[in-house]
Motif scaffolding. Structure first.
Motif, mmCIF file in Angstrom:
data_model
loop_
_atom_site.group_PDB
_atom_site.id
_atom_site.type_symbol
_atom_site.label_atom_id
_atom_site.label_comp_id
_atom_site.label_asym_id
_atom_site.label_seq_id
_atom_site.Cartn_x
_atom_site.Cartn_y
_atom_site.Cartn_z
ATOM 1 N N SER A 90 41.623 121.019 35.626
ATOM 2 C CA SER A 90 41.078 119.229 34.906
ATOM 3 C C SER A 90 42.742 118.715 34.462
ATOM 4 O O SER A 90 43.470 120.031 34.502
ATOM 5 C CB SER A 90 39.968 119.580 33.884
ATOM 6 O OG SER A 90 40.680 119.939 32.713
ATOM 7 N N GLY A 91 42.030 117.565 34.321
ATOM 8 C CA GLY A 91 43.815 117.213 34.535
ATOM 9 C C GLY A 91 43.950 117.339 32.406
ATOM 10 O O GLY A 91 44.738 117.252 32.438
ATOM 11 N N ASP A 188 52.438 110.986 31.839
ATOM 12 C CA ASP A 188 50.553 111.109 32.706
ATOM 13 C C ASP A 188 50.138 109.487 33.761
ATOM 14 O O ASP A 188 49.919 108.694 33.205
ATOM 15 C CB ASP A 188 49.896 111.031 31.948
ATOM 16 C CG ASP A 188 48.276 111.413 32.226
ATOM 17 O OD1 ASP A 188 47.903 110.866 33.720
ATOM 18 O OD2 ASP A 188 47.856 111.312 31.123
ATOM 19 N N THR A 212 41.217 114.645 38.910
ATOM 20 C CA THR A 212 39.464 113.905 39.128
ATOM 21 C C THR A 212 39.437 112.178 39.472
ATOM 22 O O THR A 212 38.556 112.304 39.504
ATOM 23 C CB THR A 212 38.810 114.480 37.438
ATOM 24 O OG1 THR A 212 39.571 115.476 36.545
ATOM 25 C CG2 THR A 212 37.613 113.762 37.454
ATOM 26 N N LEU A 344 36.547 107.415 35.643
ATOM 27 C CA LEU A 344 37.482 106.349 36.214
ATOM 28 C C LEU A 344 37.602 107.432 37.904
ATOM 29 O O LEU A 344 37.666 108.276 38.267
ATOM 30 C CB LEU A 344 38.470 105.877 36.052
ATOM 31 C CG LEU A 344 38.981 106.558 35.018
ATOM 32 C CD1 LEU A 344 40.674 106.612 36.374
ATOM 33 C CD2 LEU A 344 39.782 106.653 33.929
HETATM 34 C C1 PLP Z 1 41.075 111.662 32.711
HETATM 35 C C2 PLP Z 1 42.232 111.266 31.982
HETATM 36 C C3 PLP Z 1 42.840 112.362 30.853
HETATM 37 C C4 PLP Z 1 41.688 114.028 31.999
HETATM 38 O O1 PLP Z 1 41.658 114.546 32.781
HETATM 39 P P1 PLP Z 1 39.899 115.395 33.036
HETATM 40 O O2 PLP Z 1 40.463 115.365 34.538
HETATM 41 O O3 PLP Z 1 38.982 114.495 32.765
HETATM 42 O O4 PLP Z 1 40.327 116.481 32.015
HETATM 43 C C5 PLP Z 1 44.189 112.671 31.970
HETATM 44 N N1 PLP Z 1 44.833 111.514 31.170
HETATM 45 C C6 PLP Z 1 44.196 110.148 31.666
HETATM 46 C C7 PLP Z 1 45.492 108.692 31.842
HETATM 47 C C8 PLP Z 1 42.716 109.790 32.406
HETATM 48 O O5 PLP Z 1 42.437 108.936 32.892
#
Ligand code: PLP
Length: 399
Positions: A90-91, A188, A212, A344
């Protein structure tokens, strides 16, 4: 397995997103194969020994590496122009490993205060338990970064544009200050997508993604990635952390995300054009207070955004609805096409009220300090027609 007979460095981004990284099996399949296996076998015990002493690198276990996951990593690395990519489940697994791979007790982190709420929890709540000190600064204020980075630090973390307030952080200026303080810079890059912003060219040491979001782009699966340009350093930091702690991406998700990369450019271009049209429309409505879209001249950091983000405002926007939470909820509940969701980066346009959803768990004072008021909504612009989306907002605001 056969590898491609071209060097992705010679190809345009559009071609890399489709062609880079493919490993064809002896069956010569067109699309990538899904290697849905946990382990691998060895013809002889000697072969296993050579795999583990590093003299004959190969796949040994899917927690460490897997052919479908490797294709995704190589394709995303080629798209980003990075030497190394590690895919994660995951992110958040990517953000966490990128930080933890470098950190020891009593280290110091400086971060922008406007962060994805789980990132904010890791820095603000989790790491201080282990003696790590974390200083948050207003990300748009270079004097604040300069003051915080007068003292040495290990890691600097920022996202830009920020979720959900769409602030733009000056990556090049912050990276220069961070490097003087001895810190590695993690960007990020989720809201800008691999298409619109190239943090490595601006001085970032690590770029992280939640795959994601726009990389999948169709709301199907979770994924993340850590990119950097130094293989030895990556192996010694987040590489070994991932290998032994195990937040591995599944082969099926890697395959889904490979398909996402193939259409990323077309999708992001379309969503950006629609987001711009919607932002302009919302600015004409008296029910709307502020429209937060980096592509509009009304955005306080429009010039910086245009320099840093390939001349486009991105696929996300924020805006405030006059009349507070009740007015926001009334508008959201009246939308017929746009769905209410905290996710999103989908083909479907998705709207969220951050104060009561994504950022509900953060203390109110912290929310207000980063601009997450009761009036603020966040919109992830999908692939529907601009005309239909504008009409949807028009009827929701008219009523
Ligand atoms: C969604 C998101 C994350 C986390 O990612 P997941 O895949 O939901 O764990 C981190 N940083 C930003 C800016 C995001 O939009």
């Amino acid at each position: 397995m056969t590898t491609p007979c071209f060097d992705p460095d010679d190809l345009d981004l559009s071609t890399r997103l489709i062609r880079a990284g493919q490993l064809r099996s002896q069956h010569m399949e067109t699309s990538e194969a899904i290697y849905m296996n946990s382990g691998f076998v060895y013809a002889t015990a000697e072969e296993a020994e050579a795999a583990f002493d590093g003299s004959k690198p190969r796949f040994v276990y899917s927690r460490v590496s897997n052919p479908t996951v490797k294709m995704f990593e190589d394709r995303l690395a080629a798209a980003e122009g990075a030497k190394v990519c590690h895919a994660t489940a995951s992110g958040m697994a990517a953000v966490y490993a990128a930080i933890m791979g470098q950190l020891k007790g009593n280290d110091r982190i400086v971060a922008a205060s406007a962060l994805f709420s789980s990132c904010r929890w890791i820095l603000g709540d989790l790491l201080p338990r282990f003696g790590v000190s974390v200083e948050f600064v207003e990300g748009t204020d270079l004097a604040a970064w300069e003051a915080a980075l007068k003292e040495p630090a290990t890691v600097v973390l920022l996202e830009t544009p920020t979720n959900p307030t769409m602030d733009i952080v000056d990556i090049a200026s912050v990276a220069a200050l961070a490097h003087k303080a001895g810190a590695k810079v993690i960007v990020d890059n989720v809201f800008a997508t691999p298409l619109l912003q190239k943090p490595f060219a601006l001085g970032a040491d690590i770029v992280v993604y939640s795959a994601t979001k726009h990389i999948d782009g169709q709301g199907r699966c979770l994924g993340g990635a850590i990119l950097c340009n130094d293989q030895t350093w990556a192996d010694e930091t987040h590489g070994i952390f991932l290998r032994h702690t195990g937040p591995a991406m599944s082969a099926f998700n890697a395959w889904t995300l490979l398909k996402g990369l193939e259409t990323l450019e077309l999708r992001v271009q379309r969503s950006c054009a629609t987001a711009h049209a919607l932002a302009e429309y919302l600015e004409t409505r008296s029910e709307i207070g502020r429209v937060l879209y980096p592509g509009l001249p009304s955005h306080p950091q429009h010039d910086l955004a245009m320099r840093q983000m390939s001349g486009c405002g991105g696929p996300m926007l924020g805006f405030t609805v006059n009349g507070g939470k009740d007015a926001v909820f009334r508008m959201m509940n009246r939308l017929r096409i746009v769905d209410i969701s905290n996710n999103l980066g989908d083909a479907r346009s998705l709207i969220a009220h951050p104060a009561t959803s994504t950022h509900q768990s953060r203390p109110e004072a912290e929310r207000l300090a980063i601009g997450i008021t009761a009036e603020l909504v966040r919109l992830s612009v999908g692939l529907e027609s601009a005309k239909d989306l504008i009409a949807d907002f028009a009827q929701a605001l008219d009523a």
